[in-house]
Design a protein around this motif. Structure first.
Motif: not given
Length: 524
Positions: A223-229, A375-379
């Motif tokens: 809800i704060y624009d994170y790329d996962r629901d 696999e989530p997005k992460t640095k």
């Protein structure tokens, strides 16, 4: 030659943890000066303890210094674990958390941060050390003067670098902590505060609910624009919510954060926490106050948050009540139903303290919420980071369900009501750092960036004509929550400062200090 070889082995065995400690400091890119200080202090202290321990046959002395040696290595292993996970030293905020930690949190910490090979290494080391201590003895007859000089040198190094001692830091911090809680409890547990004057609220009926989350960063909220629901339920009613975009927590640990959030204390005046709390203010305004918590009230000592909560009219710690049931946050809902359906009380303020997304993440949600497994997005891509992020995001998704359920329950009452949700602090889960959790020594942005969400009933909106759309981007610190709370709750009192309420037209931005000399906004 055999005796000399044995001496070398003994020295290597007892110095091995120090060498591991030094290697981790080097890997963590700490300064050479810091590494030298650490090794000088710990090496000197270890030398004195071992010299006395291995050269005496007196049982009492041997027992005393064996205890000292155990405490020394315990502190050293804690430092190793902290450096391994957070690339930093243990500090006062961490120790405050330790003093308030209960058995459940201790188990979560061990499960999360202490790897199996680390625990096995500790057990093996202590086993070997005990065998050596029980059977090995050195003679000082020929070299007494040298040993006396070395002990004096070691004592000098200890005096010079004593501030690096985890043992001394722990003793000093515990003494400070006990004095702090003892003094504070004299005032904050009372139902009212003498500091607040001319407190009033003109509402005849009201149902106000404050949800205090745990370890939830808005970085991981859809809800704060994170790329996962991670917020499917709150997104369904997004048009009913006010999402404040730039609210931060004052500290990165629950105890130190809520100490300011729930009281008048702030960065400039931390001792103002004794003057009054949100609970006392609500009581004096004629509300009946409730504290419903899914966190245990007792740790090694009585939890400071539970001391604050004593000022409420009724307290329910459901983790103690439902001993044989799940400790997930849904255990709060039946008690909430009971409270809000009580027709005998017309004006209520209910505080709900969630378990939220607290470490151990996989224990913070039921298996039915194991939604993320890709696999989530992460640095910081790795098998560990992928698994941890997935578990954290699942916990956030379950937390979304709990918060939305609370809102729906309040909404069904069709009363003059609001729900406010925020988290005590966030967790950095491979966002800014190659680690997860919260640690003030690191103090990354993700640990401070929290959700602050407000829901208003139709009855409340019609009565008060409030609209916060033009206020959602205000830069605010949660240490001033008492002023925002009082305005939202329509509580008037002489000490109200409109410039500190995020809802007030006279709100004024102030420097958001998070650590000594550190302004959150200037470092971004």
């Amino acid at each position: 030659m055999t005796k000399y070889f044995k001496d070398i082995i003994v020295i290597v065995v007892f110095c091995l943890p120090l060498l591991v400690f030094a290697a981790l400091m080097e890997i963590s890119e700490m300064s050479l000066k810091t590494i030298i200080k650490e090794l000088a202090f710990n090496g000197a202290l270890l030398f004195i303890i071992l010299t006395i321990l291995l050269s005496t046959s007196n049982k009492l002395i041997k027992t005393v210094f064996t205890t000292f040696l155990f405490l020394f290595y315990s502190a050293l292993f804690i430092q190793i674990a902290v450096i391994q996970n957070f690339q930093n030293f243990i500090d006062n905020p961490t120790l405050y958390t330790v003093f308030e930690t209960n058995l459940e949190e201790t188990q979560s910490f061990f499960n999360t941060y202490l790897k199996w090979y680390f625990l096995i290494s500790i057990i093996v080391f202590f086993f070997i050390a005990i065998k050596i201590i029980s059977s090995y003895q050195i003679s000082l007859n020929k070299h007494k003067l040298i040993f006396v000089l070395l002990i004096c040198l070691s004592a000098g190094l200890i005096y010079k670098f004593y501030e690096r001692s985890v043992t001394l830091l722990t003793i000093n911090t515990y003494s400070e902590y006990r004095e702090f809680t003892s003094q504070l409890s004299k005032n904050i547990t009372k139902k009212t505060s003498n500091y607040f004057t001319n407190v009033k609220n003109e509402e005849k009926e009201a149902l106000y609910v404050v949800i205090i989350g745990e370890s939830t960063s808005r970085r991981n909220m859809g809800i704060y624009d994170y790329d996962r629901d991670t917020n499917p339920e709150l997104n369904k009613i997004k048009n009913e919510l006010y999402l404040f975009k730039d609210v931060i927590s004052p500290r990165t640990h629950t105890i130190l954060s809520l100490d300011r959030v729930l009281s008048l204390g702030d960065y400039q005046n931390p001792d103002y926490n004794e003057l009054g709390t949100v609970f006392q203010l609500a009581n004096q305004a004629g509300f009946k106050t409730y504290w419903i918590s899914n966190q245990q009230p007792l740790g090694a000592n009585e939890n400071l948050v539970s001391l604050y909560a004593k000022a409420t009219n009724e307290q329910y710690f459901v983790s103690n009540v439902y001993k044989s049931a799940s400790k997930l946050d849904d255990v709060l809902l039946p008690m909430l139903d009971q409270v809000i359906n009580d027709k005998n009380v017309s004006k209520k303020v209910v505080f709900l303290h969630l378990k939220g997304t607290h470490i151990y993440y996989r224990d913070a949600y039921p298996s039915s919420f194991s939604y993320f497994n890709n696999e989530p997005k992460t640095k910081f891509p790795s098998k560990e980071s992928f698994q941890t992020i997935n578990e954290y995001d699942n916990a956030v998704r379950y937390n979304d369900y709990i918060v939305s359920e609370i809102i729906q329950k309040v909404k069904k009452q069709k009363k003059n009501s609001y729900v406010v949700y925020f988290s005590d602090h966030g967790d950095d889960v491979f966002q800014d750092t190659n680690s997860f959790g919260h640690f003030e020594g690191i103090g990354s942005n993700a640990m401070y960036e929290i959700p602050f969400i407000v829901w208003l009933s139709e009855e409340y909106r019609q009565k008060n004509k409030d609209d916060f759309q033009d206020k959602l981007k205000r830069k605010c610190t949660l240490e001033d929550f008492i002023y925002s709370f009082s305005e939202l709750s329509r509580i008037q009192f002489d000490q109200f400062q409109p410039e500190k309420s995020i809802f007030n037209n006279r709100f004024v931005y102030k420097k958001r200090m998070i650590q000594p000399g550190v302004n959150y906004d200037e470092r971004n």
